[in-house]
Scaffold this motif. Structure first.
Motif, mmCIF file in Angstrom:
data_model
loop_
_atom_site.group_PDB
_atom_site.id
_atom_site.type_symbol
_atom_site.label_atom_id
_atom_site.label_comp_id
_atom_site.label_asym_id
_atom_site.label_seq_id
_atom_site.Cartn_x
_atom_site.Cartn_y
_atom_site.Cartn_z
ATOM 1 N N ALA A 251 -7.667 26.795 -18.796
ATOM 2 C CA ALA A 251 -7.915 26.631 -17.363
ATOM 3 C C ALA A 251 -6.638 26.314 -16.597
ATOM 4 O O ALA A 251 -6.643 26.257 -15.361
ATOM 5 C CB ALA A 251 -8.946 25.525 -17.134
ATOM 6 N N GLY A 252 -5.547 26.077 -17.318
ATOM 7 C CA GLY A 252 -4.271 25.781 -16.660
ATOM 8 C C GLY A 252 -4.139 24.355 -16.184
ATOM 9 O O GLY A 252 -3.272 24.048 -15.365
ATOM 10 N N ILE A 253 -4.988 23.459 -16.721
ATOM 11 C CA ILE A 253 -4.943 22.059 -16.258
ATOM 12 C C ILE A 253 -4.875 21.077 -17.434
ATOM 13 O O ILE A 253 -5.666 20.121 -17.500
ATOM 14 C CB ILE A 253 -6.154 21.715 -15.366
ATOM 15 N N PRO A 254 -3.965 21.265 -18.379
ATOM 16 C CA PRO A 254 -3.892 20.317 -19.498
ATOM 17 C C PRO A 254 -3.597 18.891 -19.045
ATOM 18 O O PRO A 254 -3.973 17.932 -19.720
ATOM 19 C CB PRO A 254 -2.760 20.876 -20.369
ATOM 20 N N TRP A 255 -2.939 18.767 -17.893
ATOM 21 C CA TRP A 255 -2.604 17.440 -17.377
ATOM 22 C C TRP A 255 -3.843 16.600 -17.054
ATOM 23 O O TRP A 255 -3.761 15.361 -16.999
ATOM 24 C CB TRP A 255 -1.732 17.564 -16.120
ATOM 25 N N ILE A 256 -5.002 17.231 -16.864
ATOM 26 C CA ILE A 256 -6.195 16.470 -16.498
ATOM 27 C C ILE A 256 -6.603 15.516 -17.608
ATOM 28 O O ILE A 256 -7.215 14.473 -17.365
ATOM 29 C CB ILE A 256 -7.369 17.405 -16.136
ATOM 30 N N MET A 257 -6.242 15.848 -18.856
ATOM 31 C CA MET A 257 -6.629 14.995 -19.978
ATOM 32 C C MET A 257 -5.835 13.704 -20.033
ATOM 33 O O MET A 257 -6.194 12.786 -20.776
ATOM 34 C CB MET A 257 -6.487 15.769 -21.291
ATOM 35 N N LEU A 258 -4.750 13.605 -19.243
ATOM 36 C CA LEU A 258 -4.032 12.333 -19.159
ATOM 37 C C LEU A 258 -4.939 11.231 -18.642
ATOM 38 O O LEU A 258 -4.803 10.061 -19.016
ATOM 39 C CB LEU A 258 -2.807 12.470 -18.255
#
Length: 325
Positions: A251-258
């Motif tokens: 989805a292009g949002i790996p940063w959301i898992m921070l």
């Protein structure tokens, strides 16, 4: 409403699968042996069946196959599901080895090499082999940035480490009755909601997959809540950890898992810091025991209290993550 159907099917099939598989696990002696160096309160869990991850993996596999061959095809979320399945298979081999051959299971080196190669293989596929261009979405609704040129090498390293770490972090959170299941339920639902806010139509397959994960572990809680009738084992936790990570990458949002996976990240860091501190100080401990949930358990918190508080923190962090979409 149509994209909810796979989740509903997974939920129902997981409950049914548990009903039929639990006696089979007991009959064949596929039971957990609790570590003697762990919390003494866990000794009563010795003999509890494991490999419970099969309760939700098998239904999700069936739902995926029906969907792929009769409804929408393979490309929608096939690579993501296949990667999660491969990590689950590594966990299954580890669990089965513990039960039948060696109580220690696969060595840390063996597991690390296999999971590292799986992570690297997916990174290569995502960046160089798939037809669509890889991209990264920035927070606060900023447009996607295409990843090209030398940045692909940088992102390849990131994806490899990210998948490896998240799979292990979710695995480490599977130490108390219902803890991993509750946290994954919160993270999966939040991830599905985040993708809906971004573009419900474009991300429908990934939303479906996130909801399938949520439905599976929510149904698994019927058997895994305290006192647990069965443990998911590495089979389930590695499957779920890789699944959450790969959805966020695609989805292009790996940063959301921070934020959405902050509890998992902290659990993983607590084990890493404990190991480093122990080696640096030649035997001293930073926490009473790692991962972090054991630190609180040895401090007098009950399993139920820890699961409730950690799950509440996971839910709050997930909702805060939506602010950055």
């Amino acid at each position: 409403m149509q994209f909810l159907l796979p989740a509903f099917l997974t939920f129902g099939l997981t409950v049914a699968c548990g009903y039929f598989l639990l006696p089979v696990l007991r009959q064949h002696g596929l039971r957990q042996t609790v570590r003697q160096d762990g919390p003494q309160t866990h000794l009563v869990k010795s003999g509890t069946p494991t490999l419970g991850g099969l309760f939700f993996i098998l239904p999700s596999l069936l739902v995926f196959l029906v969907r792929a061959f009769f409804i929408r095809g393979w490309d929608d979320y096939g690579p993501a599901f296949l990667l999660a399945l491969c990590f689950g298979l590594v966990g299954f081999v580890d669990d089965f080895t513990k039960l039948k051959r060696d109580p220690n299971g696969l060595s840390v080196k063996q597991k690390s090499i296999i999971m590292g190669l799986l992570s690297l293989g997916f990174a290569i596929y995502y960046l160089y082999l798939q037809t669509a261009s890889p991209y990264l979405r920035l927070p606060f609704g900023a447009g996607p940035l295409e990843i090209s040129g030398g940045w692909k090498i940088v992102y390849l390293v990131f994806i490899t480490l990210y998948l490896f770490y998240m799979a292990n972090a979710v695995n480490l959170a599977d130490g108390l009755d219902g803890l991993c299941s509750s946290l994954v339920t919160c993270s999966s639902l939040t991830l599905a909601l985040a993708l809906s806010l971004l573009d419900k139509q474009a991300y429908q397959p990934l939303i479906e997959l996130a909801l399938v994960f949520a439905a599976g572990v929510l149904a698994f809680l019927f058997y895994n809540r305290h006192p647990a009738l069965v443990f998911m084992g590495d089979t389930g936790s590695l499957y779920l950890g890789a699944g959450l990570a790969v959805i966020s990458i695609l989805a292009g949002i790996p940063w959301i898992m921070l934020l959405n996976g902050l509890v998992f990240i902290v659990e993983g860091l607590s084990s890493l810091l404990q190991t480093l501190y122990f080696k640096m100080t030649k035997g001293k401990r930073l926490f009473r025991m790692a991962p972090l949930h054991h630190h609180f358990e040895l401090g007098g918190w009950s399993e139920v209290k820890i699961v409730r508080i950690f799950s509440l923190l996971g839910l709050i962090c997930g909702l805060l993550a939506l602010v950055f979409i």
